[in-house]
Write a protein that holds these residues in place. Structure first.
Motif, PDB file in Angstrom:
ATOM      1  N   GLU A 131       0.826  -1.196   0.000  1.00 23.14           N
ATOM      2  CA  GLU A 131       0.000   0.000   0.000  1.00 23.14           C
ATOM      3  C   GLU A 131       0.867   1.255   0.000  1.00 23.14           C
ATOM      4  OE1 GLU A 131      -3.682  -2.017   2.518  1.00 23.14           O
ATOM      5  OE2 GLU A 131      -2.666  -0.227   3.276  1.00 23.14           O
ATOM      6  N   SER A 132       1.987   1.221   0.693  1.00 25.28           N
ATOM      7  CA  SER A 132       2.851   2.397   0.790  1.00 25.28           C
ATOM      8  C   SER A 132       3.433   2.769  -0.564  1.00 25.28           C
ATOM      9  CB  SER A 132       3.981   2.141   1.795  1.00 25.28           C
ATOM     10  OG  SER A 132       3.474   1.922   3.082  1.00 25.28           O
ATOM     11  N   PHE A 133       3.846   1.764  -1.367  1.00 23.59           N
ATOM     12  CA  PHE A 133       4.482   2.068  -2.639  1.00 23.59           C
ATOM     13  C   PHE A 133       3.525   2.800  -3.572  1.00 23.59           C
ATOM     14  CE2 PHE A 133       5.779   1.110  -6.979  1.00 23.59           C
ATOM     15  CZ  PHE A 133       7.101   1.516  -6.936  1.00 23.59           C
ATOM     16  N   ARG A 134       2.271   2.383  -3.601  1.00 25.92           N
ATOM     17  CA  ARG A 134       1.296   3.089  -4.427  1.00 25.92           C
ATOM     18  C   ARG A 134       1.112   4.525  -3.951  1.00 25.92           C
ATOM     19  NH1 ARG A 134      -1.675  -1.935  -4.170  1.00 25.92           N
ATOM     20  NH2 ARG A 134      -2.978  -1.043  -2.512  1.00 25.92           N
ATOM     21  N   SER A 135       1.282   4.715  -2.667  1.00 28.95           N
ATOM     22  CA  SER A 135       1.087   6.052  -2.105  1.00 28.95           C
ATOM     23  C   SER A 135       2.189   7.020  -2.524  1.00 28.95           C
ATOM     24  CB  SER A 135       1.025   5.979  -0.575  1.00 28.95           C
ATOM     25  OG  SER A 135      -0.048   5.161  -0.156  1.00 28.95           O
ATOM     26  N   LEU A 136       3.352   6.508  -2.942  1.00 25.55           N
ATOM     27  CA  LEU A 136       4.449   7.390  -3.351  1.00 25.55           C
ATOM     28  C   LEU A 136       4.073   8.244  -4.553  1.00 25.55           C
ATOM     29  CD1 LEU A 136       7.562   5.036  -3.077  1.00 25.55           C
ATOM     30  CD2 LEU A 136       6.872   6.844  -1.494  1.00 25.55           C
ATOM     31  N   LEU A 137       3.186   7.733  -5.385  1.00 27.01           N
ATOM     32  CA  LEU A 137       2.782   8.457  -6.595  1.00 27.01           C
ATOM     33  C   LEU A 137       1.359   9.012  -6.470  1.00 27.01           C
ATOM     34  CD1 LEU A 137       4.260   6.043  -9.288  1.00 27.01           C
ATOM     35  CD2 LEU A 137       5.224   8.199  -8.456  1.00 27.01           C
ATOM     36  N   SER A 138       0.937   9.239  -5.235  1.00 28.00           N
ATOM     37  CA  SER A 138      -0.371   9.854  -5.014  1.00 28.00           C
ATOM     38  C   SER A 138      -0.325  11.316  -5.450  1.00 28.00           C
ATOM     39  CB  SER A 138      -0.761   9.759  -3.542  1.00 28.00           C
ATOM     40  OG  SER A 138       0.177  10.441  -2.723  1.00 28.00           O
ATOM     41  N   SER A 139      -1.477  11.944  -5.529  1.00 25.55           N
ATOM     42  CA  SER A 139      -1.566  13.300  -6.082  1.00 25.55           C
ATOM     43  C   SER A 139      -0.733  14.322  -5.306  1.00 25.55           C
ATOM     44  CB  SER A 139      -3.037  13.748  -6.097  1.00 25.55           C
ATOM     45  OG  SER A 139      -3.586  13.694  -4.781  1.00 25.55           O
ATOM     46  N   ASN A 140      -0.561  14.113  -4.015  1.00 29.77           N
ATOM     47  CA  ASN A 140       0.192  15.087  -3.224  1.00 29.77           C
ATOM     48  C   ASN A 140       1.670  14.733  -3.069  1.00 29.77           C
ATOM     49  OD1 ASN A 140      -0.563  12.849  -1.664  1.00 29.77           O
ATOM     50  ND2 ASN A 140      -0.276  13.990   0.244  1.00 29.77           N
ATOM     51  N   LEU A 141       2.089  13.554  -3.593  1.00 37.58           N
ATOM     52  CA  LEU A 141       3.483  13.148  -3.416  1.00 37.58           C
ATOM     53  C   LEU A 141       4.217  12.847  -4.720  1.00 37.58           C
ATOM     54  CD1 LEU A 141       3.536  10.761  -0.312  1.00 37.58           C
ATOM     55  CD2 LEU A 141       4.579  13.013  -0.502  1.00 37.58           C
ATOM     56  N   TYR A 142       3.502  12.707  -5.828  1.00 34.53           N
ATOM     57  CA  TYR A 142       4.165  12.229  -7.049  1.00 34.53           C
ATOM     58  C   TYR A 142       5.275  13.169  -7.508  1.00 34.53           C
ATOM     59  CZ  TYR A 142       1.775  15.602 -10.090  1.00 34.53           C
ATOM     60  OH  TYR A 142       1.352  16.757 -10.703  1.00 34.53           O
ATOM     61  N   ARG A 143       5.058  14.482  -7.343  1.00 38.23           N
ATOM     62  CA  ARG A 143       6.079  15.439  -7.770  1.00 38.23           C
ATOM     63  C   ARG A 143       7.352  15.287  -6.948  1.00 38.23           C
ATOM     64  NH1 ARG A 143       5.376  22.052  -7.376  1.00 38.23           N
ATOM     65  NH2 ARG A 143       7.586  22.544  -7.528  1.00 38.23           N
ATOM     66  N   THR A 144       7.201  15.185  -5.629  1.00 36.64           N
ATOM     67  CA  THR A 144       8.362  14.988  -4.752  1.00 36.64           C
ATOM     68  C   THR A 144       9.074  13.692  -5.076  1.00 36.64           C
ATOM     69  OG1 THR A 144       7.340  16.253  -2.958  1.00 36.64           O
ATOM     70  CG2 THR A 144       9.095  14.717  -2.354  1.00 36.64           C
ATOM     71  N   THR A 145       8.314  12.628  -5.293  1.00 32.28           N
ATOM     72  CA  THR A 145       8.903  11.320  -5.578  1.00 32.28           C
ATOM     73  C   THR A 145       9.703  11.341  -6.868  1.00 32.28           C
ATOM     74  OG1 THR A 145       7.152  10.130  -4.395  1.00 32.28           O
ATOM     75  CG2 THR A 145       8.370   8.909  -6.071  1.00 32.28           C
ATOM     76  N   ILE A 146       9.154  11.915  -7.932  1.00 34.32           N
ATOM     77  CA  ILE A 146       9.855  11.967  -9.214  1.00 34.32           C
ATOM     78  C   ILE A 146      11.132  12.796  -9.112  1.00 34.32           C
ATOM     79  CG2 ILE A 146       9.688  12.792 -11.599  1.00 34.32           C
ATOM     80  CD1 ILE A 146       6.730  12.022 -11.528  1.00 34.32           C
ATOM     81  N   LEU A 147      11.063  13.917  -8.396  1.00 39.95           N
ATOM     82  CA  LEU A 147      12.255  14.748  -8.205  1.00 39.95           C
ATOM     83  C   LEU A 147      13.335  13.983  -7.448  1.00 39.95           C
ATOM     84  CD1 LEU A 147      10.631  18.202  -7.308  1.00 39.95           C
ATOM     85  CD2 LEU A 147      11.877  17.628  -9.403  1.00 39.95           C
ATOM     86  N   LEU A 148      12.936  13.302  -6.381  1.00 45.77           N
ATOM     87  CA  LEU A 148      13.910  12.547  -5.593  1.00 45.77           C
ATOM     88  C   LEU A 148      14.489  11.391  -6.394  1.00 45.77           C
ATOM     89  CD1 LEU A 148      12.238  12.448  -2.061  1.00 45.77           C
ATOM     90  CD2 LEU A 148      14.368  13.597  -2.689  1.00 45.77           C
ATOM     91  N   TRP A 149      13.671  10.726  -7.195  1.00 47.15           N
ATOM     92  CA  TRP A 149      14.190   9.638  -8.031  1.00 47.15           C
ATOM     93  C   TRP A 149      15.277  10.149  -8.966  1.00 47.15           C
ATOM     94  CZ3 TRP A 149       9.133   6.656  -9.762  1.00 47.15           C
ATOM     95  CH2 TRP A 149       8.681   5.893  -8.684  1.00 47.15           C
ATOM     96  N   PHE A 150      15.043  11.297  -9.579  1.00 46.09           N
ATOM     97  CA  PHE A 150      16.050  11.827 -10.493  1.00 46.09           C
ATOM     98  C   PHE A 150      17.311  12.260  -9.742  1.00 46.09           C
ATOM     99  CE2 PHE A 150      18.087  15.445 -12.617  1.00 46.09           C
ATOM    100  CZ  PHE A 150      18.478  14.821 -13.792  1.00 46.09           C
ATOM    101  N   ILE A 151      17.139  12.868  -8.576  1.00 45.57           N
ATOM    102  CA  ILE A 151      18.294  13.334  -7.801  1.00 45.57           C
ATOM    103  C   ILE A 151      19.167  12.160  -7.364  1.00 45.57           C
ATOM    104  CG2 ILE A 151      18.987  14.455  -5.640  1.00 45.57           C
ATOM    105  CD1 ILE A 151      16.444  16.222  -5.994  1.00 45.57           C
TER     106      ILE A 151
END
Length: 478
Positions: free
Chosen positions: A276-296
């Motif tokens: 459940e947590s992994f799906r939450s990483l790309l939720s509407s309020n977190l997807y931007r942060t997650t994508i930025l951190l993945w690239f960094i």
């Protein structure tokens, strides 16, 4: 380094270290006491016992794992030129030797996690030690390039277990000491990189790359021999219903740290749902942060391991200019230069901690990436031995500091329930960056130094921009 640990490792690090912080940060005790209902959890007991002699011994054992991980990564930069002289391999084949190690790490991550969850962290780490020592020795007697490539892939598969040592370590740490111990593990990583260069300085001139490969497994051989004295995680025992064994481990910690054992009934710590947590990483309020951190994280591994490999390419290229008709690898002076450049990781880590206290983690990462971009641009034009070494020293220290900062920043930016899976996802992207970088640092560098360094400068610049768009965080080092 950090490894890519996070499950990291070769990154350095910290993915599994942060794995337990999510559900342990709320358990810290203000005083040594027991709950009104006469129950306590493993984390509450560990918080009550504090950081003592038990943790000192554990830190040294886990540090040996991190040293061995770092050494296996550092030796990749020495293998390329040596293999060219041994088997006349192409630059693409040299790059593949590095990539296959990180591929093995990525593929084995889930295997080692499941194995440690089923049979215990100690059992998994003992098997890892035996396998890595075996594969390292077999690599040293590989009869051909194909055999070496296969065996280095198996080395990478074994190294994928290193994050489990950090999981074990984190499950024994009092909550308030977790952040400080991230720094301690980073220092073991830097120590391993420096030890590998010293070992190469002593061994390589006489026994070549084969002797160096065999002896580079020494720290892990020591760990494997000492593993019978390694304690299994009390949290692992408790979570799997073996409270009697968990209590014995807690009693050992209390005895070693000269504290009194808590009274009451042991309760299992809560474990979050990873699916459940992994799906939450790309939720509407977190997807931007997650994508930025993945690239960094991808950019950080890409630049860190890229600089390690570029250093070798620059040193060997200088030797080829002096001996154009000979097969040239490393000379004694090159190993000395490589040692001083590698030592930059220590001041890089310490300076990063100071800067974070002044400006916060986000601004520190942005600033360090800009310094890294400047260094890569300088490397395009400098030609003297001194200028090249100084620039590489600054660049290596800077990228080490960047890893230190993102290791601390990433768990804090995610909600508590998502810290574990959040850092684990970042570590996967870091390994992908490490897999890609040899084809720039070795293949592209061979044809165009300007294009290769421009690539690192461009990636570093994009990473600094990505950092600027990350959410804010509190100033200070926690």
């Amino acid at each position: 380094m950090y490894y890519l640990n996070n499950e990291t490792s070769a990154l350095p690090s910290a993915a599994n270290f942060a794995q337990r912080e999510a559900h342990s940060s709320t358990l810290e005790l203000k005083t040594v006491s027991i709950n009104p209902d006469d129950t306590y959890t493993v984390q509450q007991a560990i918080n009550a016992f504090g950081f003592g002699w038990f943790h000192v011994k554990l830190s040294l054992l886990v540090g040996l794992c991190w040293m061995s991980d770092s050494m296996e990564m550092a030796i990749l930069s020495i293998l390329g030129p040596a293999l060219f002289c041994e088997w006349n391999v192409t630059k693409f084949q040299q790059a593949s030797v590095t990539t296959i190690v990180f591929l093995g790490m990525m593929l084995s991550s889930s295997f080692w996690t499941q194995l440690s969850n089923r049979y215990g962290r100690k059992s998994a780490l003992t098997l890892f030690g035996v396998l890595l020592v075996l594969y390292s020795i077999l690599s040293s007697v590989a009869p051909s390039y194909a055999w070496l490539l296969t065996l280095r892939g198996l080395v990478g598969f074994a190294i994928g277990c290193v994050p489990q040592s950090v999981t074990l370590y984190a499950e024994f740490l009092p909550t308030k000491h977790k952040g400080k111990c991230v720094v301690l593990m980073d220092c073991f990583w830097a120590l391993g990189a420096c030890f590998e260069v010293v070992l190469a300085l002593v061994i390589y001139p006489y026994y070549g790359w084969r002797g160096l490969l065999a002896l580079s497994a020494t720290p892990l051989l020591i760990f494997t021999l000492l593993s019978p004295w390694l304690s299994e995680s009390a949290r692992y025992y408790s979570y799997n219903g073996h409270n009697d064994k968990a209590i014995k481990v807690l009693e050992q910690i209390a005895h070693n740290n000269k504290r009194h054992m808590l009274m009451g009934r042991l309760m299992a710590d809560d474990e979050p749902s990873t699916t459940e947590s992994f799906r939450s990483l790309l939720s509407s309020n977190l997807y931007r942060t997650t994508i930025l951190l993945w690239f960094i994280w991808l950019a950080s591994a890409f630049c860190y391991y890229g600089l390690v490999l570029v250093t070798t390419e620059l040193l060997v290229a200088r030797n080829k200019e002096n001996n154009p008709n000979e097969c040239v690898t490393f000379m004694t002076s090159d190993f000395m230069d490589l040692l001083w450049i590698t030592l930059s990781e220590f001041p890089g880590i310490l300076i990063t901690i100071k800067v974070i206290k002044l400006f916060g983690k986000k601004k520190t990462i942005v600033l360090q990436y800009l310094v890294l971009v400047f260094c890569t641009l300088v490397l395009m034009s400098v030609t003297s031995r001194f200028s090249t070494s100084v620039t590489l020293f600054i660049a290596r220290g800077t990228i080490s500091g960047i890893f230190q900062a993102i290791y601390v920043y990433t768990p804090e930016i995610y909600p508590a329930a998502l810290r574990s899976v959040g850092v684990s996802g970042c570590s996967v992207l870091a390994r992908l960056g490490a897999m890609l970088t040899p084809f720039v640092a070795q293949v592209l560098m061979d044809s165009s130094k300007v294009q290769a360094m421009s690539t690192y400068a461009f990636v570093g610049l994009l990473a600094s921009i990505a950092c600027a768009f990350l959410p804010r965080e509190n100033v200070g080092y926690h």
